[in-house]
Write an enzyme that holds these catalytic residues in place. Structure first.
Site, PDB file in Angstrom:
ATOM      1  CB  THR A   1      46.054  44.500  35.667  1.00  0.00           C
ATOM      2  OG1 THR A   1      45.777  44.478  37.061  1.00  0.00           O
ATOM      3  CG2 THR A   1      46.366  45.910  35.222  1.00  0.00           C
TER       4      THR A   1
ATOM      5  CG  HIS B   1      40.493  39.752  39.063  1.00  0.00           C
ATOM      6  ND1 HIS B   1      41.850  39.613  39.306  1.00  0.00           N
ATOM      7  CD2 HIS B   1      39.929  38.564  39.397  1.00  0.00           C
ATOM      8  CE1 HIS B   1      42.084  38.386  39.768  1.00  0.00           C
ATOM      9  NE2 HIS B   1      40.937  37.740  39.822  1.00  0.00           N
TER      10      HIS B   1
END
Length: 349
Positions: free
Chosen positions: A172, A197
């Site tokens: 994130t 990710h």
């Protein structure tokens, strides 16, 4: 995320149908409450002031004002974590640059499976975003095309560059953090492998965007790619990536596989393979992200004599992954994001 109350979400999308699909889907989780809905940025502004949500979901293509401009104008006045929900386009990276903390691609509405997967992913990202902090976009100390980088590049032979390896992991808030690091590095760097990710397709777009802004050559990794000086390889969004040393060269393996720590690609998979393949020749860097993926892998690197860097709390959108690594004793040097490129170069001297 607080356990005493639900996460209040504002859903902003010009499609009434899509607002309804999102609202019903995310409300199925007992920890999430849809506080309000809006069809355009002006309605959203009024709802923000009325309900004071914890997280905002925002489309990019909307009437009256696009989502990117809305985010750019909003965040200096109202610091709220924003997740961009968009079609598969590069505009999501513009939104991240404007200050959004995460993004998710819109599903195929004709496919129940696609919609269900989308909602499951969105629920996870809402919970992550509720713990994120809003950080002003970072301006790197040096950018691609600068006349002088810190240290004027790397001192050493082509052989030493070929022997060295840099591995970077993030989640994130990671797309902008990675860009700020890569764009500040000179072209004469050891090979670099990145795990962010990120959903499939977006990993290719992210690679192409980095390639345009960086002095290094950047591409989405493919099975069998050689890791060579001056090249950055970004893990595909649906493959586990590991590195092997074969015949004096570092070679990538990209393969479908089970999620590790909830992720495919996983930072731990890359870092642990790098520890085995290159040991003390590696520099491992763990940036902003939710959870603990990469912490054990960074520790494996340090135990092999590798140099390790963790992003600090102040500049992390989510101080989860680097915190987990720091608490394990895996982080040799902790640094603010703008200082990481210079620290990397000093470790290579």
């Amino acid at each position: 995320m607080k356990n005493t109350r639900s996460i209040r979400v504002l859903v902003v999308d010009d499609s009434l149908l899509f607002r309804e699909v999102i609202s019903r889907g995310i409300s199925s989780d007992p920890l999430i409450e849809v506080a309000a809905r809006a069809g355009d940025p002006f309605e959203a502004r009024d709802e923000l002031l009325r309900v004071r949500p914890d997280v905002m979901l925002c489309d990019v293509q909307m009437p009256k004002m696009n989502g990117i401009e809305f985010i750019r104008r909003l965040l200096p006045q109202y610091a709220i974590p924003v997740i961009v929900v968009s079609g598969v386009t590069e505009t999501v990276f513009e939104a991240m640059n404007a200050g959004a903390v995460d993004f998710e691609a819109k599903p195929d509405m004709n496919s129940p499976g696609s919609v269900q997967h989308f909602l499951e992913q969105l629920i996870v990202k809402i919970k992550n975003a509720a713990q994120a902090k809003i950080i002003a976009p970072v301006q790197p100390a040096m950018t691609a095309g600068s006349a002088v980088w810190p240290g004027n590049g790397i001192k050493g032979s082509a052989l030493s560059l070929k022997e060295r390896l840099i591995v970077i992991g993030a989640s994130t808030g990671g797309t902008e953090a990675i860009a700020s690091v890569i764009n500040a590095l000179p072209p004469d760097m050891p090979g670099i492998i990145i795990v962010q990710h990120i959903p499939p397709v977006f990993s290719r777009m992210f690679s192409e965007r980095l390639n345009l802004s960086s002095a290094l050559s950047v591409k989405e990794a493919e099975d069998g790619d050689l890791v060579v000086p001056g090249k950055v390889l970004v893990a595909p969004g649906d493959k586990q990536v590991s590195v092997r040393r074969i015949g004096g060269q570092y070679r990538l393996e990209c393969a479908s596989g089970a999620k590790v720590n909830g992720h495919c690609p996983s930072v731990d998979v890359l870092f642990e393979s790098a520890a085995k393949a290159a040991g003390a020749q590696v520099i491992g860097v763990l940036l902003t992200g939710m959870g603990y993926d990469g912490a054990k892998g960074l520790l494996a690197l340090r135990r092999k004599g590798a140099r390790t860097i963790g992003q600090d709390e102040a500049t992390s959108v989510v101080y989860g992954m680097p915190k987990a690594a720091y608490e394990l004793g895996a982080v040799e040097k902790q640094a603010a994001l703008p200082a990481i490129p210079r620290l990397l170069l000093s470790m290579l001297q």
